[in-house]
Design a protein around this motif. Structure first.
Motif, PDB file in Angstrom:
ATOM      1  N   LEU A   1     -69.987   5.898  51.188  1.00  0.00           N
ATOM      2  CA  LEU A   1     -69.063   6.921  52.062  1.00  0.00           C
ATOM      3  C   LEU A   1     -67.822   7.064  51.235  1.00  0.00           C
ATOM      4  CD1 LEU A   1     -69.868   6.633  55.531  1.00  0.00           C
ATOM      5  CD2 LEU A   1     -70.575   8.223  54.270  1.00  0.00           C
ATOM      6  N   SER A   2     -67.373   6.044  50.508  1.00  0.00           N
ATOM      7  CA  SER A   2     -66.149   6.073  49.714  1.00  0.00           C
ATOM      8  C   SER A   2     -65.934   6.591  48.341  1.00  0.00           C
ATOM      9  CB  SER A   2     -65.489   4.670  49.901  1.00  0.00           C
ATOM     10  OG  SER A   2     -65.513   3.977  50.960  1.00  0.00           O
ATOM     11  N   ASP A   3     -67.347   6.923  47.865  1.00  0.00           N
ATOM     12  CA  ASP A   3     -67.411   7.756  46.806  1.00  0.00           C
ATOM     13  C   ASP A   3     -66.560   9.003  46.481  1.00  0.00           C
ATOM     14  OD1 ASP A   3     -68.235   8.787  44.229  1.00  0.00           O
ATOM     15  OD2 ASP A   3     -69.941   7.269  44.318  1.00  0.00           O
ATOM     16  N   THR A   4     -65.767   8.768  45.515  1.00  0.00           N
ATOM     17  CA  THR A   4     -64.931   9.873  45.530  1.00  0.00           C
ATOM     18  C   THR A   4     -65.675  11.252  44.996  1.00  0.00           C
ATOM     19  OG1 THR A   4     -64.534   9.313  43.077  1.00  0.00           O
ATOM     20  CG2 THR A   4     -62.826   8.588  44.781  1.00  0.00           C
TER      21      THR A   4
ATOM     22  N   ILE B   1     -62.856  11.646  56.704  1.00  0.00           N
ATOM     23  CA  ILE B   1     -63.558  12.562  56.211  1.00  0.00           C
ATOM     24  C   ILE B   1     -63.252  13.808  56.822  1.00  0.00           C
ATOM     25  CG2 ILE B   1     -65.763  13.660  55.566  1.00  0.00           C
ATOM     26  CD1 ILE B   1     -66.636  10.606  54.923  1.00  0.00           C
ATOM     27  N   VAL B   2     -63.731  13.758  58.358  1.00  0.00           N
ATOM     28  CA  VAL B   2     -63.249  14.990  59.152  1.00  0.00           C
ATOM     29  C   VAL B   2     -61.913  15.393  58.904  1.00  0.00           C
ATOM     30  CG1 VAL B   2     -63.105  15.573  61.773  1.00  0.00           C
ATOM     31  CG2 VAL B   2     -65.021  14.133  60.865  1.00  0.00           C
TER      32      VAL B   2
ATOM     33  N   SER C   1     -59.782  14.867  56.402  1.00  0.00           N
ATOM     34  CA  SER C   1     -59.550  15.529  55.067  1.00  0.00           C
ATOM     35  C   SER C   1     -60.235  17.042  54.819  1.00  0.00           C
ATOM     36  CB  SER C   1     -60.074  14.860  53.964  1.00  0.00           C
ATOM     37  OG  SER C   1     -61.641  14.591  54.071  1.00  0.00           O
ATOM     38  N   GLU C   2     -61.289  17.244  55.690  1.00  0.00           N
ATOM     39  CA  GLU C   2     -62.220  18.479  55.489  1.00  0.00           C
ATOM     40  C   GLU C   2     -61.390  19.559  56.611  1.00  0.00           C
ATOM     41  OE1 GLU C   2     -64.756  19.250  53.878  1.00  0.00           O
ATOM     42  OE2 GLU C   2     -64.534  17.638  52.744  1.00  0.00           O
ATOM     43  N   GLY C   3     -60.515  19.088  57.425  1.00  0.00           N
ATOM     44  CA  GLY C   3     -59.590  20.121  58.208  1.00  0.00           C
ATOM     45  C   GLY C   3     -60.222  20.056  59.753  1.00  0.00           C
ATOM     46  N   PHE C   4     -60.832  19.145  60.184  1.00  0.00           N
ATOM     47  CA  PHE C   4     -61.265  18.906  61.739  1.00  0.00           C
ATOM     48  C   PHE C   4     -62.348  20.183  62.010  1.00  0.00           C
ATOM     49  CE2 PHE C   4     -57.117  16.606  61.247  1.00  0.00           C
ATOM     50  CZ  PHE C   4     -57.539  15.441  61.916  1.00  0.00           C
ATOM     51  N   SER C   5     -62.048  20.645  62.959  1.00  0.00           N
ATOM     52  CA  SER C   5     -63.082  21.836  63.480  1.00  0.00           C
ATOM     53  C   SER C   5     -63.037  22.751  62.441  1.00  0.00           C
ATOM     54  CB  SER C   5     -62.743  22.164  64.960  1.00  0.00           C
ATOM     55  OG  SER C   5     -61.488  22.970  65.153  1.00  0.00           O
ATOM     56  N   ASP C   6     -62.147  23.140  61.915  1.00  0.00           N
ATOM     57  CA  ASP C   6     -61.945  24.299  60.947  1.00  0.00           C
ATOM     58  C   ASP C   6     -62.664  23.979  59.520  1.00  0.00           C
ATOM     59  OD1 ASP C   6     -60.612  26.068  62.580  1.00  0.00           O
ATOM     60  OD2 ASP C   6     -58.841  24.860  62.040  1.00  0.00           O
ATOM     61  N   GLY C   7     -63.312  22.812  59.723  1.00  0.00           N
ATOM     62  CA  GLY C   7     -63.861  22.147  58.330  1.00  0.00           C
ATOM     63  C   GLY C   7     -65.319  22.804  58.007  1.00  0.00           C
TER      64      GLY C   7
ATOM     65  N   ILE D   1     -69.460  22.179  57.001  1.00  0.00           N
ATOM     66  CA  ILE D   1     -70.665  21.581  57.327  1.00  0.00           C
ATOM     67  C   ILE D   1     -70.543  20.260  57.384  1.00  0.00           C
ATOM     68  CG2 ILE D   1     -72.172  21.854  55.165  1.00  0.00           C
ATOM     69  CD1 ILE D   1     -74.508  22.315  56.881  1.00  0.00           C
ATOM     70  N   ILE D   2     -69.654  19.425  56.512  1.00  0.00           N
ATOM     71  CA  ILE D   2     -69.710  18.262  56.151  1.00  0.00           C
ATOM     72  C   ILE D   2     -68.956  17.645  57.601  1.00  0.00           C
ATOM     73  CG2 ILE D   2     -68.526  16.301  54.967  1.00  0.00           C
ATOM     74  CD1 ILE D   2     -70.685  18.109  53.221  1.00  0.00           C
ATOM     75  N   VAL D   3     -68.213  18.258  58.081  1.00  0.00           N
ATOM     76  CA  VAL D   3     -67.588  18.039  59.343  1.00  0.00           C
ATOM     77  C   VAL D   3     -68.716  17.709  60.404  1.00  0.00           C
ATOM     78  CG1 VAL D   3     -66.167  18.462  61.405  1.00  0.00           C
ATOM     79  CG2 VAL D   3     -65.256  18.771  59.044  1.00  0.00           C
ATOM     80  N   GLU D   4     -69.531  18.696  60.340  1.00  0.00           N
ATOM     81  CA  GLU D   4     -70.717  18.653  61.297  1.00  0.00           C
ATOM     82  C   GLU D   4     -71.613  17.528  61.153  1.00  0.00           C
ATOM     83  OE1 GLU D   4     -74.421  21.330  62.986  1.00  0.00           O
ATOM     84  OE2 GLU D   4     -73.069  21.998  61.206  1.00  0.00           O
ATOM     85  N   ASP D   5     -71.735  17.195  59.770  1.00  0.00           N
ATOM     86  CA  ASP D   5     -72.579  16.024  59.311  1.00  0.00           C
ATOM     87  C   ASP D   5     -71.958  14.618  59.839  1.00  0.00           C
ATOM     88  OD1 ASP D   5     -74.529  17.662  58.304  1.00  0.00           O
ATOM     89  OD2 ASP D   5     -73.820  17.359  56.270  1.00  0.00           O
ATOM     90  N   CYS D   6     -70.527  14.507  59.624  1.00  0.00           N
ATOM     91  CA  CYS D   6     -70.039  13.443  60.213  1.00  0.00           C
ATOM     92  C   CYS D   6     -70.129  13.372  61.664  1.00  0.00           C
ATOM     93  CB  CYS D   6     -68.349  13.428  59.891  1.00  0.00           C
ATOM     94  SG  CYS D   6     -68.203  13.259  58.065  1.00  0.00           S
ATOM     95  N   LEU D   7     -69.947  14.426  62.244  1.00  0.00           N
ATOM     96  CA  LEU D   7     -69.950  14.209  63.804  1.00  0.00           C
ATOM     97  C   LEU D   7     -71.460  13.891  64.371  1.00  0.00           C
ATOM     98  CD1 LEU D   7     -67.913  17.244  64.960  1.00  0.00           C
ATOM     99  CD2 LEU D   7     -67.090  15.004  64.816  1.00  0.00           C
ATOM    100  N   LEU D   8     -72.457  14.367  63.715  1.00  0.00           N
ATOM    101  CA  LEU D   8     -73.799  14.206  64.075  1.00  0.00           C
ATOM    102  C   LEU D   8     -74.301  12.658  63.906  1.00  0.00           C
ATOM    103  CD1 LEU D   8     -75.867  17.365  62.647  1.00  0.00           C
ATOM    104  CD2 LEU D   8     -75.692  16.727  64.901  1.00  0.00           C
TER     105      LEU D   8
END
Length: 813
Positions: free
Chosen positions: A178-181, A219-220, A222-228, A230-237
């Motif tokens: 998860l820390s992979d750049t 990650i959430v 850095s991706e812009g919270f709710s405006d991010g 699908i990566i934000v959705e994956d983190c929340l799932l």
């Protein structure tokens, strides 16, 4: 395609003139080249070619090359390109989905990827090989290893979870990614962890304590919270997986100050020109609302819920949710889920309930948010799911809060306040007597929740008067509800009114008296209970009517002359009969929607027709059903003379009880012996079944390999004897598999029969034990009466002889 063919010629050499090798033959030669080539370049080229063929010739590559590819992972680790080809080939072999190249080949089973996965994971060392490759920094190797593990988890999730649990540092290796750049690897790792953590509490705990929440929130952010994206959705799932039904992780989340970190997710757009809610933002906020509900779910322990509710209010999360609730332009599905979430954040927490009670909607004139929500609930033009959500939120607002319950009832009573302002009580009364069936049901259930465990408000609600016709005297709310119950033909309205009246009249003699004074009320309940309609919903109505009639008897204070407790009991026995009455009462808990409603406080209806039973009514019914039935069992007191006769030596009743106990004790011993025999038979059958399943699985693996070999042999010239030999071997294995399959079926049938017999014996055993307990209680009561009357006879100067034998002690082994 020409390039691919030329590449194969380079690797395999030119084919013999006039002979075009089949796919199976080509695979066989490539596998042989990987096994026997001394030059790394040759092995690498062969692996590349196998990868290219593995999509169209998956069965052949898997059957002939799986062992070779595993050796490549172990022996050629120094060459990242070769390792990458091997991983990609294995991933293609075990892919859960079908490739386009396979669509024209009906001989490829749909679950071929799962079959190869089962073969691959039989040796747990193979999983360790893939896990070790996660340490490689090479982009292609690391990515291919992650994708292969994802495919394996898709095919056999439980097996892979158990294997990874016992592998040292297995979960840690994945968490490090998860820390992979490189975002592609990070994103694929998220998908892998979502599958890995699903439904396994132990893995969930390990992942959580590997700082998962910190990394996910980073990650959430850095991706812009709710405006991010699908990566934000994956983190929340993934967060949702870690928290769902896992009290340990919820505690960790709560104590680690992660609730505060959710706040930026609920920022509503302030710029009027901002488009606001993109489809991805809707999905992201949905996921975050689910996380909030997971923390405060009624299924959690009360202490966890209260702690999370308190933190959510203190850090401003409840305030943010209310802002979404009152904002304009919020999508309907987000608004619905926010209403449900607010309900659970305030449920049973007086401070939070007071907070939501004081929230004002930005309307003109300003109105309490609760009133605005209720306006939506009784409005038939609003979406069904939204109306259900408002009901649940309002129920949570009233839950275990006597003040909010009293405030609701107070809005129905005459007062000196401004009558021009719309109140929650007026809305509910309007909905209760409207022409919309759902408004009837929602309003009746809402009023019912204001009376739960609150006898004061039950009596206060009796003071509510309704004006019916101009010039006519007002009637009480209870009177009007009873009349509507008799007049309406709508099922949902009837059920709602019966539930409301049952809650209102239980533990409230004053309400029972008021109901008994309404003309036709008792007659309606008796006629409804005696009805012979045979529809499932009619059974429910009959049972609910019987339940309300029983409440009228049990909580009757005899203040209504014609309907005293005894007269109603005689009416019940005469018109209905105790056996019929108890049978009708039991129909309520048999109804499908009753059992569905009893599982969760929130109404889980998908269509309006499923709106019928309320969760709190299920609780009331469960508590009172047995109490009401027991109170109707008439215990006739015998006269002293009759008791004296029964207590005389050799009394028939006493001897009858003793004989029955002896008979049941013998039957009990017989059933225990039968149960032991069945358990032994079950154990032997299970052992035989396991042996057959193991043999069958082994033969299936060999059969898969043989199919590929037979396919290859079909393309060899007919002068070769190999095809007939392979076909004979294949036929032999097929016959053996059929034989074992038949044996497995036979053993399964035997096992099922044995389990059913065991269950029947256990049920009869339990019934006999209960009967014996009841008989022992009766016998004890009888002995006490015998001794009492003996003492009376002795005090009167009579001589009493005790010739009764001792009652044998039953064997309850």
């Amino acid at each position: 395609m020409d390039f691919f063919k030329s590449g194969l010629k380079t690797v395999l050499g030119a084919p013999e003139p006039g002979h075009q090798p089949s796919g199976a033959e080509t695979v066989e030669r490539l596998v042989d080249r990987v096994n026997n080539s001394t030059l790394l370049e040759d092995r690498r080229d062969a692996c590349r070619a196998l990868k290219a063929m593995s999509r169209k010739y998956r069965v052949e590559v898997g059957a002939q090359g799986m062992e070779t590819l595993k050796q490549v992972l172990e022996l050629d680790r120094a060459d990242s390109e070769t390792i990458n080809y091997a991983l990609d080939t294995l991933n293609n072999i075990m892919s859960p989905s079908q490739f386009e190249e396979e669509e024209d080949n009906p001989q490829v089973p749909m679950n071929i990827g799962e079959q190869f996965t089962e073969m691959f994971i039989k040796d747990h060392h193979n999983i360790q090989l893939v896990l070790d490759l996660l340490d490689e920094y090479d982009f292609r190797v690391r990515l291919s290893a992650v994708q292969l593990l994802t495919s394996l988890l898709t095919n056999r999730p439980k097996d892979i979870q158990e294997i990874i649990l016992v592998k040292p540092m297995g979960v840690s290796k994945m968490m490090d990614l998860l820390s992979d750049t490189r975002e592609v690897i990070r994103n694929e790792t998220l998908l892998l962890l979502i599958k890995l953590t699903k439904g396994n509490a132990n893995i969930q705990k390990i992942v959580a304590f590997e700082n998962a929440f910190d990394r996910l929130f980073e990650i959430v952010s850095s991706e812009g919270f709710s405006d991010g994206g699908i990566i934000v959705e994956d983190c929340l799932l993934l967060m949702l997986n870690l928290l769902k039904n896992n009290s340990s992780n919820i505690n960790f989340f709560k104590e680690g100050s992660y609730i505060q970190k959710m706040l930026p997710m609920f920022n509503t757009p302030e710029d009027t020109e901002d488009p606001g809610w993109s489809p991805q933002k809707v999905s992201n906020v949905h996921c975050m609302l689910h996380i909030v509900r997971t923390l405060v779910s009624p299924s959690n322990s009360a202490q966890i819920v209260l702690d999370c509710q308190r933190i959510m209010k203190n850090v401003g999360l409840l305030d943010s949710l209310c802002n979404i609730l009152m904002a304009s332009g919020v999508p309907a599905d987000i608004l619905t889920e926010t209403i449900n979430t607010v309900g659970e954040v305030v449920r049973g927490n007086v401070g939070n309930q007071d907070f939501i009670g004081n929230v004002m909607a930005p309307s003109n004139p300003p109105r309490p948010a609760i009133v605005v929500l209720l306006m939506s609930m009784v409005n038939e033009k609003q979406p069904f799911s939204l109306r259900c959500a408002v009901l649940y939120c309002f129920q949570c607002y009233l839950y275990h809060n006597e003040m909010s319950q009293a405030n609701l009832v107070q809005t129905l009573l005459p007062s000196s306040t401004d009558v021009s302002s719309l109140t929650s009580g007026q809305l509910l009364c309007g909905g209760l007597f409207s022409s919309d069936v759902l408004s009837n049901w929602f309003s009746a259930v809402s009023l019912m929740h204001a009376l739960i465990d609150n006898p004061i408000q039950k009596e206060q609600l009796l003071r509510v008067l309704l004006a019916t016709n101009i010039g006519s005297s007002p009637v009480s709310l209870l009177h009007q509800c009873t009349l509507l119950l008799q007049q309406t033909t709508k099922l949902q309205t009837k059920v709602a009114l019966l539930m409301l009246l049952s809650q209102w009249m239980s533990e409230c003699p004053a309400a029972v008296s008021a109901f008994l004074r309404v003309p036709g009320g008792v007659g309606y309940l008796v006629n409804q209970t005696c009805s012979n309609e045979h529809d499932e919903n009619e059974y429910l109505l009959q049972g609910l009517s019987a339940f309300l009639l029983a409440i009228c008897i049990h909580f009757n204070d005899d203040s209504v002359e014609n309907y005293s407790k005894d007269s109603l009991k005689q009416l019940l026995v005469k018109r209905i009969g105790m056996e019929t009455f108890t049978a009708k009462l039991s129909e309520v808990s048999k109804h499908e929607l009753y059992n569905k409603a009893a599982k969760h406080p929130q109404l889980r209806a998908k269509i309006p027709a499923e709106v019928l039973i309320d969760y709190e009514f299920c609780r009331l019914f469960k508590v009172l059903e047995s109490v009401l039935v027991k109170s109707f069992i008439v215990k006739e007191e015998a006269s002293p003379e009759e008791a004296g006769e029964r207590s005389s030596p050799g009394g028939a009743a006493l001897e009858q009880y003793k004989a029955l106990i002896r008979q049941q004790d013998a039957r009990l011993q017989e059933l225990v012996a039968q149960l032991d025999a069945l358990l032994q038979q079950n154990q032997s059958l299970q052992s035989a079944l396991n042996d057959s399943l193991a043999s069958n699985s082994h033969l299936k693996d060999e059969n898969t390999l043989l199919k590929a070999q037979v396919s290859a042999a079909k393309c060899v010239p007919s002068t070769d004897t190999t095809p007939s030999q392979d076909n004979a071997r294949a036929s032999e294995y097929e016959a053996r598999i059929q034989q074992l399959t038949a044996e497995v079926t036979r053993l399964n049938d035997l096992l099922r029969t044995s389990q059913e017999e065991k269950k029947s014996a256990a049920e009869e055993l339990e019934k006999l034990r209960n009967d014996q307990d009841d008989l022992l209680v009766l016998l004890s009561d009888l002995d006490m009466k015998v001794n009492e009357y003996k003492m009376r006879l002795v005090s009167l100067g009579e001589k009493v002889e005790d010739e009764n034998p001792e009652v044998p002690e039953p064997n309850l082994t």
